[in-house]
Design an enzyme around this catalytic site. Sequence first.
Site, mmCIF file in Angstrom:
data_model
loop_
_atom_site.group_PDB
_atom_site.id
_atom_site.type_symbol
_atom_site.label_atom_id
_atom_site.label_comp_id
_atom_site.label_asym_id
_atom_site.label_seq_id
_atom_site.Cartn_x
_atom_site.Cartn_y
_atom_site.Cartn_z
ATOM 1 N N LYS A 173 14.443 -5.714 10.703
ATOM 2 C CA LYS A 173 13.371 -6.147 11.616
ATOM 3 C C LYS A 173 12.851 -7.475 11.048
ATOM 4 C CE LYS A 173 9.445 -6.461 12.494
ATOM 5 N NZ LYS A 173 8.868 -7.804 12.794
ATOM 6 N N GLU A 176 8.785 -11.817 13.767
ATOM 7 C CA GLU A 176 8.805 -12.220 15.171
ATOM 8 C C GLU A 176 8.507 -13.712 15.333
ATOM 9 O OE1 GLU A 176 6.828 -10.260 13.519
ATOM 10 O OE2 GLU A 176 4.901 -9.871 14.483
ATOM 11 N N ARG A 177 8.131 -14.374 14.202
ATOM 12 C CA ARG A 177 7.804 -15.808 14.319
ATOM 13 C C ARG A 177 9.044 -16.688 14.208
ATOM 14 N NH1 ARG A 177 3.117 -15.181 10.009
ATOM 15 N NH2 ARG A 177 2.229 -13.331 10.925
ATOM 16 N N CYS A 281 5.800 -17.285 -1.575
ATOM 17 C CA CYS A 281 5.120 -16.287 -2.398
ATOM 18 C C CYS A 281 5.129 -16.694 -3.860
ATOM 19 C CB CYS A 281 5.771 -14.926 -2.237
ATOM 20 S SG CYS A 281 7.406 -14.858 -2.948
ATOM 21 N N GLU A 384 -5.106 -15.205 -0.888
ATOM 22 C CA GLU A 384 -3.867 -15.981 -0.802
ATOM 23 C C GLU A 384 -4.006 -16.898 0.413
ATOM 24 O OE1 GLU A 384 -0.319 -13.895 0.558
ATOM 25 O OE2 GLU A 384 0.907 -15.079 -0.806
HETATM 26 P P1 NAD Z 1 3.167 -10.086 7.349
HETATM 27 O O1 NAD Z 1 2.708 -9.016 6.454
HETATM 28 O O2 NAD Z 1 2.255 -10.604 8.387
HETATM 29 O O3 NAD Z 1 4.488 -9.624 8.133
HETATM 30 C C1 NAD Z 1 5.631 -9.122 7.461
HETATM 31 C C2 NAD Z 1 6.392 -8.183 8.388
HETATM 32 O O4 NAD Z 1 5.540 -7.067 8.706
HETATM 33 C C3 NAD Z 1 6.789 -8.806 9.718
HETATM 34 O O5 NAD Z 1 8.089 -8.395 10.043
HETATM 35 C C4 NAD Z 1 5.752 -8.245 10.699
HETATM 36 O O6 NAD Z 1 6.263 -8.115 12.010
HETATM 37 C C5 NAD Z 1 5.440 -6.885 10.109
HETATM 38 N N1 NAD Z 1 4.066 -6.444 10.404
HETATM 39 C C6 NAD Z 1 2.961 -7.228 10.485
HETATM 40 N N2 NAD Z 1 1.874 -6.468 10.752
HETATM 41 C C7 NAD Z 1 2.290 -5.192 10.829
HETATM 42 C C8 NAD Z 1 1.637 -3.937 11.063
HETATM 43 N N3 NAD Z 1 0.316 -3.877 11.278
HETATM 44 N N4 NAD Z 1 2.372 -2.822 11.066
HETATM 45 C C9 NAD Z 1 3.691 -2.864 10.847
HETATM 46 N N5 NAD Z 1 4.379 -4.021 10.626
HETATM 47 C C10 NAD Z 1 3.692 -5.172 10.597
HETATM 48 O O7 NAD Z 1 3.676 -11.293 6.389
HETATM 49 P P2 NAD Z 1 4.136 -12.754 6.797
HETATM 50 O O8 NAD Z 1 2.953 -13.555 7.212
HETATM 51 O O9 NAD Z 1 5.321 -12.704 7.701
HETATM 52 O O10 NAD Z 1 4.690 -13.293 5.386
HETATM 53 C C11 NAD Z 1 3.891 -13.927 4.433
HETATM 54 C C12 NAD Z 1 3.514 -12.986 3.300
HETATM 55 O O11 NAD Z 1 4.689 -12.497 2.672
HETATM 56 C C13 NAD Z 1 2.716 -13.654 2.206
HETATM 57 O O12 NAD Z 1 1.678 -12.805 1.816
HETATM 58 C C14 NAD Z 1 3.725 -13.825 1.076
HETATM 59 O O13 NAD Z 1 3.160 -13.892 -0.216
HETATM 60 C C15 NAD Z 1 4.547 -12.600 1.254
HETATM 61 N N6 NAD Z 1 5.847 -12.723 0.621
HETATM 62 C C16 NAD Z 1 6.053 -11.991 -0.515
HETATM 63 C C17 NAD Z 1 7.273 -12.086 -1.188
HETATM 64 C C18 NAD Z 1 7.510 -11.290 -2.437
HETATM 65 O O14 NAD Z 1 8.653 -11.163 -2.859
HETATM 66 N N7 NAD Z 1 6.476 -10.730 -3.047
HETATM 67 C C19 NAD Z 1 8.285 -12.913 -0.680
HETATM 68 C C20 NAD Z 1 8.037 -13.623 0.496
HETATM 69 C C21 NAD Z 1 6.810 -13.511 1.140
#
Ligand code: NAD
Length: 499
Positions: A173, A176-177, A281, A384
């Site tokens: 999955k 979606e962006r 991240c 963050e």
């Molecule tokens: P996000 O949490 O908004 O979304 C991540 C995924 O979760 C997406 O596929 C989204 O559709 C899904 N999602 C969002 N809200 C949801 C909900 N309420 N219920 C179920 N699924 C949901 O994150 P983002 O904005 O796409 O990514 C940025 C974040 O990812 C930052 O916090 C970054 O630090 C983190 N990140 C962490 C690592 C790591 O290895 N620790 C690596 C890359 C990015």
Amino acid sequence: MNELYHWIDGERAKGTSGRFADVFNPATGEVQSRCPMASAAETEAFIARAAAAQPAWGAMNPQRRARVMMAMVGLMNRDMDKLAEALSREHGKTLPDAKGDLQRGLEVIEYCIAAPQMLKGEFTDAAGPGIDMYSMRQPLGVVASIMPFNFPAMMPLWHVGPALACGNAVVLKPSERDPSVPLMLAELFVEAGLPKGVFQVVNGDKEAVDTLLDSPVIQGVSFVGSTPIAQYIYSRATANGKRAQCFGGAKNHMIVMPDADMDQAADALIGAGFGAAGERCMAVSVAVPVGKETADRLIDKLVPRIEKLRVAPYTDGNDVDFGPVVTREAKERILGLINSGVEQGAKLVVDNRDFSLQGYENGFFVGPHLFDHVTPDMDIYRTEIFGPVLSVVRAKTYEEALGLAMDHEYGNGTAIFTRDGDTARDFAHRINIGMVGINVPIPVPLAYHTFGGWKKSMFGDLNQHGPDSFKFYTRTKTVTARWPSGLKEGGEFHFKAMD
Ligand code: NAD
């Protein structure tokens, strides 16, 4: 309007839920396509197709699976320019950054070629009289990968590669962006020889994610994204009896000691703080100079470098330093946090709040910002920001600097810049953070090591890629076997006649 699709059984499939998410071109602010959001019923159908395809794939000789990875490496290199362009168009990062995103993903696919070696298992000869004992690593079955927007190639490849190499079927999955590159990668996997159905891509939001989390068929869940969602996914997946690894957000500190090479430290902070518009991240969002003089020297070096940064769309040539952030909401959130920093008393040394780019006024551009005199109680320190904003927190001593990084709730990455081996060694040993750089600002481990943070940056036990990924995506089974010996005392081999 360009309409995106799901990827099911090796084919493009139109969405049937009637729900869509807009996918933007962040440089222009225009909607460039719409992406179907799967219903629970559609997601269940994807899971069922993956379950049907998995047994044959899981039973295959791992060397044959490794050959698919080998072919994938060739295909990704062949299509590198096309993939990078599609990635930049949806994400907004520069083309060199997009190629880095693809390259770091590709390196994990290369690592997966070692699957036969990694999955070999263990054997003890003569564990008892006539008894042998052996253990094997078997795939979990069907696993789900739920991925973030900021590395739309690297993050899926870090999970899909090892999961497939271990013999699992995967339901991915993507965010979606920016879902186009994961869909392109799924097509390449089929061209590389992956049997249809072993890798499904379901586009969606919470409805699809919750269906994956609740499905009894899904055995393992890998999530990468923000911490609140990581926590949610981890608790729901594990409550449903699944294995889960959930990687969350970060606030990475870089400590600058008085003896550091200040030009090297400033250059490192520019790349690590502002590269990819801070949407990494492993971005460094907090610089901690030790001592007033170090802080003043560092700020003097940073300001002219920040003023020279070129913020522009990826189409503007190779000297662009960074592009827009991913959405209008992200831009507004970042500007809101910058305003809160000013209100809470931090000194905004480089202020680009009125940044606008001629011809791209509707794009999601945020100029680079530098704060000095940030304190731990401020929102810009605790949160963050995930944007091009660097905060300087001044520390009087090394112990105070170390304590700041230790006390922060996130523990993804950190770095120290110093010429002193004792200090560097002490820092590496005492810090409670998963990835540490010594004069290296973004210490992202290579494919054959593992990647993962501590504290609220990671929920679960096993890291991404490297040997941990082969452990996460397999279960160990241990067999104890006794074969009554046919060897007579005199050494003559004797087979009992069948009645
Ligand atoms: P996000 O949490 O908004 O979304 C991540 C995924 O979760 C997406 O596929 C989204 O559709 C899904 N999602 C969002 N809200 C949801 C909900 N309420 N219920 C179920 N699924 C949901 O994150 P983002 O904005 O796409 O990514 C940025 C974040 O990812 C930052 O916090 C970054 O630090 C983190 N990140 C962490 C690592 C790591 O290895 N620790 C690596 C890359 C990015």
